[in-house]
Design a protein around this motif. Structure first.
Motif, PDB file in Angstrom:
ATOM      1  N   ALA B 239       7.866   5.182  48.239  1.00 32.22           N
ATOM      2  CA  ALA B 239       6.813   5.375  49.331  1.00 32.22           C
ATOM      3  C   ALA B 239       5.423   5.524  48.541  1.00 32.22           C
ATOM      4  O   ALA B 239       4.235   4.940  48.601  1.00 32.22           O
ATOM      5  N   HIS B 240       5.592   6.538  47.755  1.00 33.18           N
ATOM      6  CA  HIS B 240       4.134   7.159  46.902  1.00 33.18           C
ATOM      7  C   HIS B 240       3.807   5.925  45.982  1.00 33.18           C
ATOM      8  O   HIS B 240       2.489   5.766  45.774  1.00 33.18           O
ATOM      9  N   ARG B 243       2.356   3.115  48.036  1.00 37.43           N
ATOM     10  CA  ARG B 243       0.964   3.646  48.916  1.00 37.43           C
ATOM     11  C   ARG B 243       0.057   3.845  48.196  1.00 37.43           C
ATOM     12  O   ARG B 243      -1.230   3.677  48.479  1.00 37.43           O
ATOM     13  N   THR B 244       0.180   4.551  47.021  1.00 42.17           N
ATOM     14  CA  THR B 244      -0.923   5.045  46.259  1.00 42.17           C
ATOM     15  C   THR B 244      -2.061   3.768  45.664  1.00 42.17           C
ATOM     16  O   THR B 244      -3.207   3.876  45.929  1.00 42.17           O
ATOM     17  N   ILE B 246      -2.159   1.040  47.156  1.00 39.36           N
ATOM     18  CA  ILE B 246      -2.742   0.362  48.137  1.00 39.36           C
ATOM     19  C   ILE B 246      -3.820   1.276  48.668  1.00 39.36           C
ATOM     20  O   ILE B 246      -4.872   0.612  49.273  1.00 39.36           O
ATOM     21  N   THR B 247      -3.728   2.430  48.573  1.00 37.73           N
ATOM     22  CA  THR B 247      -4.784   3.238  49.060  1.00 37.73           C
ATOM     23  C   THR B 247      -6.155   3.341  48.121  1.00 37.73           C
ATOM     24  O   THR B 247      -7.164   3.218  48.702  1.00 37.73           O
ATOM     25  N   VAL B 248      -5.722   3.014  46.833  1.00 34.45           N
ATOM     26  CA  VAL B 248      -6.858   2.771  45.984  1.00 34.45           C
ATOM     27  C   VAL B 248      -7.748   1.464  46.283  1.00 34.45           C
ATOM     28  O   VAL B 248      -9.043   1.427  46.438  1.00 34.45           O
ATOM     29  N   LYS B 250      -7.836  -0.126  49.276  1.00 36.89           N
ATOM     30  CA  LYS B 250      -8.367   0.177  50.634  1.00 36.89           C
ATOM     31  C   LYS B 250      -9.801   0.947  50.425  1.00 36.89           C
ATOM     32  O   LYS B 250     -10.491   0.587  51.030  1.00 36.89           O
ATOM     33  N   SER B 251      -9.538   2.118  49.936  1.00 37.10           N
ATOM     34  CA  SER B 251     -10.538   3.149  49.816  1.00 37.10           C
ATOM     35  C   SER B 251     -11.741   2.419  48.886  1.00 37.10           C
ATOM     36  O   SER B 251     -12.991   2.545  49.334  1.00 37.10           O
ATOM     37  N   SER B 252     -11.280   1.751  47.901  1.00 38.14           N
ATOM     38  CA  SER B 252     -12.442   1.217  47.289  1.00 38.14           C
ATOM     39  C   SER B 252     -13.149   0.006  47.949  1.00 38.14           C
ATOM     40  O   SER B 252     -14.349   0.225  48.090  1.00 38.14           O
ATOM     41  N   GLN B 254     -13.390  -0.319  51.403  1.00 32.83           N
ATOM     42  CA  GLN B 254     -13.870   0.305  52.581  1.00 32.83           C
ATOM     43  C   GLN B 254     -15.506   1.033  52.051  1.00 32.83           C
ATOM     44  O   GLN B 254     -16.308   0.803  52.745  1.00 32.83           O
ATOM     45  N   THR B 255     -15.262   1.613  50.969  1.00 33.75           N
ATOM     46  CA  THR B 255     -16.279   2.478  50.437  1.00 33.75           C
ATOM     47  C   THR B 255     -17.472   1.476  49.996  1.00 33.75           C
ATOM     48  O   THR B 255     -18.800   1.610  50.394  1.00 33.75           O
ATOM     49  N   ASN B 281      -0.082  -3.561  53.237  1.00 38.07           N
ATOM     50  CA  ASN B 281       0.341  -2.370  53.432  1.00 38.07           C
ATOM     51  C   ASN B 281       1.457  -2.672  54.440  1.00 38.07           C
ATOM     52  O   ASN B 281       2.429  -1.799  54.615  1.00 38.07           O
ATOM     53  N   GLU B 285       5.162  -1.074  54.395  1.00 32.23           N
ATOM     54  CA  GLU B 285       5.665   0.099  55.497  1.00 32.23           C
ATOM     55  C   GLU B 285       7.098  -0.689  55.945  1.00 32.23           C
ATOM     56  O   GLU B 285       8.048  -0.020  56.291  1.00 32.23           O
TER      57      GLU B 285
END
Lengths: 220, 456
Positions: B239-240, B243-244, B246-248, B250-252, B254-255, B281, B285
């Motif tokens: 999971a970690h 997800r990590t 994907i978070t990178v 997504k956050s990039s 969106q920023t 994502n 999940e």
């Protein structure tokens, strides 16, 4: 506090751009704990899977040291038991990865409002209205345009209305760790704020308390 | 017979086995005893016959007179003195014999019937002179000894039955007492849940024979606990690790969108990137969900009202979606389930209901109905829609991972193809099932069967 550099940088950029808050970054639990205990913050965003000291242990130590700063946990673990654990350890909110940046920013704002006991985004001091959501400032019917730092200074004073805030506290709040703490930038910005907020009005709201700091109040 | 035996408990089987063995032994013993008693009684009868015959011979030698001899014969006994030259010299009144000439040569026991009475007689030969022989014939009715034999037979039968009944009670008590340590151990194993795998079974006064079983069981628990831990760690790590990045991403993205708000072209490009990241994502999940083999929540049962409430919560959540606003969505519960405990948990209900409803919203028509109704040992939750339905040959395939029906849905690339597979997996884990049927004139119904039990 996030060990994944890219995520940390993106969050910092988003907060500085959208919310105009200053952000200190830590990449491990040891550094994060040091910062959290020795500096004052309006919110801490904490990843659980940190090297050296993990997020939950760090959170526990913070609460044991009576640090009441709101903490938002950010983590890839999102089972119900993990959520419950995080909240029981003293966090104020929980966001699982991958998160929506807009949601993160909204939650940070909500945490700060709650921290300063200002659930309403509109803070009123006499006829001065500070909208912490839209960053709009009005006094009377007049809209006052404030650039980033001036707004943040006013917002902090508004969050702590009727309280004396020291210069150091203002410096810590407005600037990240790397800023030089001995400059007179606060005096300069207070002066600019006064000229925009108080000059055209009979009632003065921003006051200097000698030897202590500054206060935003409508009381004498 | 084997089916009948297989339904019996361990105690019943042991008792049955021991009882059968005992009945066999008791019956064998009784038969042996009866035969032995019969033999002894007959032997005794024969001995007394012999003794009396010998006495009669002595008496005859001493006093030949018939009257004198007759005084020694009882009324139910028979006596005769026969000469090979002269025939019957004397005989008792009840002496009516068939032809015994053939048997006069040897002294032996004869049994015969006379006037409805069974007699046993002994014939003894006395030599008077060269050609003249006397035969002393003496007999007694067999009814006495048979009466005694019969009495002994019934005595044996009654005593055997009493013995069997008493021993049945003792056996049940003994078997229960003897199997008590085993049942104690079984009770302890019954109470074990996945949360207890890290604990050992210990109990005092464990019998020596069970100690190896307890040790093996504890070893098994330890291995199961380690396997569960490894699986959980793997799930968490996976999971970690998934997800990590994907978070990178997504956050990039969106920023950048936040920074380039006013630049429409760049923002559009970034938003389309963001859509793909969100899809990625969703797949992650769904994959993580479908790989969870053990229950998230330790609570295994829900009441009927808890079940209904969770469905209502999920329904009200999805009704807020834009796509749901133009649909007619209804929920109905048929029949009463107040005494029912459903074998499922909140997380499973939420996952399955949301998945099924999302599918109905995406692929169904403008009308969606949820109906709950009891059906013997199950509660059926049916989600009807008036959409296109699914081709008959795909009704099983749509529950497989990554399968997407393209027959009616040309733009099915939005779907991960994992939702129904996750639902089926979750339903099967709790001994239920999910299946679908097309409905007429148009549409489809997905039915989730939830196992339940009556608490009454």
């Amino acid at each position: 506090m996030e060990d994944e550099l890219k995520i940390a940088e993106n969050i910092k950029k988003a907060i500085e751009t959208v919310l105009s808050y200053s952000v200190d970054l830590c990449n491990d639990g040891e550094e994060g704990l040091y910062f959290a205990l020795n500096e004052s913050y309006d919110t801490i965003i904490l990843d659980l899977m940190l090297p050296k000291i993990d997020g939950l242990t760090l959170l526990l130590k913070l609460r044991e040291a009576c640090v009441k700063t709101p903490v938002l946990i950010l983590t890839a673990k999102n089972t119900e038991s993990d959520v419950i654990k995080g909240l029981n350890y003293g966090s104020d909110d929980y966001l699982s990865k991958p998160f929506d940046m807009g949601v993160l920013l909204a939650r940070i704002k909500a945490l700060i409002r709650r921290y300063y006991d200002k659930p309403n985004p509109l803070i009123k001091v006499d006829d001065l209205i500070v909208n912490t959501d839209t960053h709009l400032v009005m006094r009377g019917n007049k809209e006052i345009q404030l650039p980033n730092l001036e707004y943040r200074l006013l917002e902090y004073l508004a969050f702590n209305v009727d309280k004396v805030i020291s210069k150091n506290e203002l410096l810590e709040h407005l600037y990240d760790y790397n800023w030089e703490k001995f400059s007179n930038v606060i005096e300069v910005y207070i002066s600019i704020l006064r000229s925009k907020i108080d000059n055209d009005f009979d009632k003065k709201l921003i006051h200097t308390i000698r030897g202590q700091g500054y206060i935003l109040t409508d009381k004498k | 017979m084997i089916k009948f035996l297989s339904k019996l408990s361990l105690t019943c089987r042991v008792v049955l086995f021991v009882m059968l063995l005992e009945i066999l032994l008791v019956a064998s013993f009784a038969v042996y005893n009866y035969q032995h008693t019969k033999y002894e009684l007959l032997k005794g009868f024969n001995s007394s016959l012999k003794i009396k015959t010998d006495d009669l011979i002595k008496l005859f030698k001493y006093n030949y007179r018939q009257n004198f001899i007759k005084t020694f014969i009882k009324s139910d006994e028979i006596f005769a003195l026969y000469s090979s030259e002269r025939g019957f010299l004397m005989k008792s009144d009840n002496f009516k014999l068939p032809d015994l000439k053939a048997n006069f040569k040897n002294a032996n026991f004869l049994s015969f019937s006379c006037n409805g009475i069974n007699y046993r007689i002994l014939i003894k030969k006395l030599k008077l002179n060269k050609n003249d022989y006397f035969y002393i014939i003496y007999g007694r009715p067999l009814k006495d000894v048979y009466h005694e034999i019969n009495e002994s037979k019934w005595l044996l039968v009654y005593s055997s039955l009493i013995f069997i009944v008493i021993s049945f009670i003792i056996i049940i008590f003994s078997v229960k007492k003897g199997l008590a340590p085993l049942y104690k151990f079984l009770d302890k194993t019954k109470s074990i849940t996945p949360e207890d795998f890290n604990k050992e079974i210990t109990y005092e006064d464990c019998i020596n024979e069970l100690k190896p079983v307890v040790e093996s069981f504890n070893l098994l628990l330890k291995k199961a606990n380690n396997a569960l831990k490894r699986e959980k760690e793997f799930s968490e790590n996976a999971a970690h690790e998934l997800r990590t990045p994907i978070t990178v991403l997504k956050s990039s993205i969106q920023t950048e969108i936040l920074l380039y708000k006013k630049n429409n072209e760049k923002t559009l490009f970034l938003e389309s990137l963001l859509e793909d990241v969100n899809k990625l994502n969703e797949i992650c999940e769904a994959l993580l969900d479908s790989s969870v083999l053990t229950e998230i929540d330790s609570k295994e049962y829900l009441s009927f009202s808890e079940f209904k409430n969770e469905i209502k919560n999920s329904l009200s959540l999805l009704k807020k979606l834009d796509v749901a606003k133009s649909k007619d969505i209804s929920f109905m519960s048929m029949g009463s389930g107040d005494n029912l405990q459903l074998h499922t948990n909140i997380y499973v209900v939420r996952q399955i209901v949301i998945n099924l409803l999302k599918n109905a919203l995406k692929y169904g028509g403008n009308k969606i109905s949820l109906i709950i109704k009891p059906d013997k040992n199950f509660i059926l939750l049916s989600v009807f829609d008036n959409g296109y339905g699914v081709p008959e040959n795909e009704k099983e395939l749509i529950f497989e991972r990554f399968y997407r029906s393209k027959v009616n849905f040309s733009n099915n690339s939005e779907s991960t193809g994992l939702g129904l597979s996750v639902c089926k997996n979750l339903a099967n884990n709790y001994k239920g099932d999910i299946f679908c049927e097309n409905v007429k004139p148009k549409g489809i119904v997905f039915t989730w069967k939830v196992l339940c039990q009556n608490t009454k």
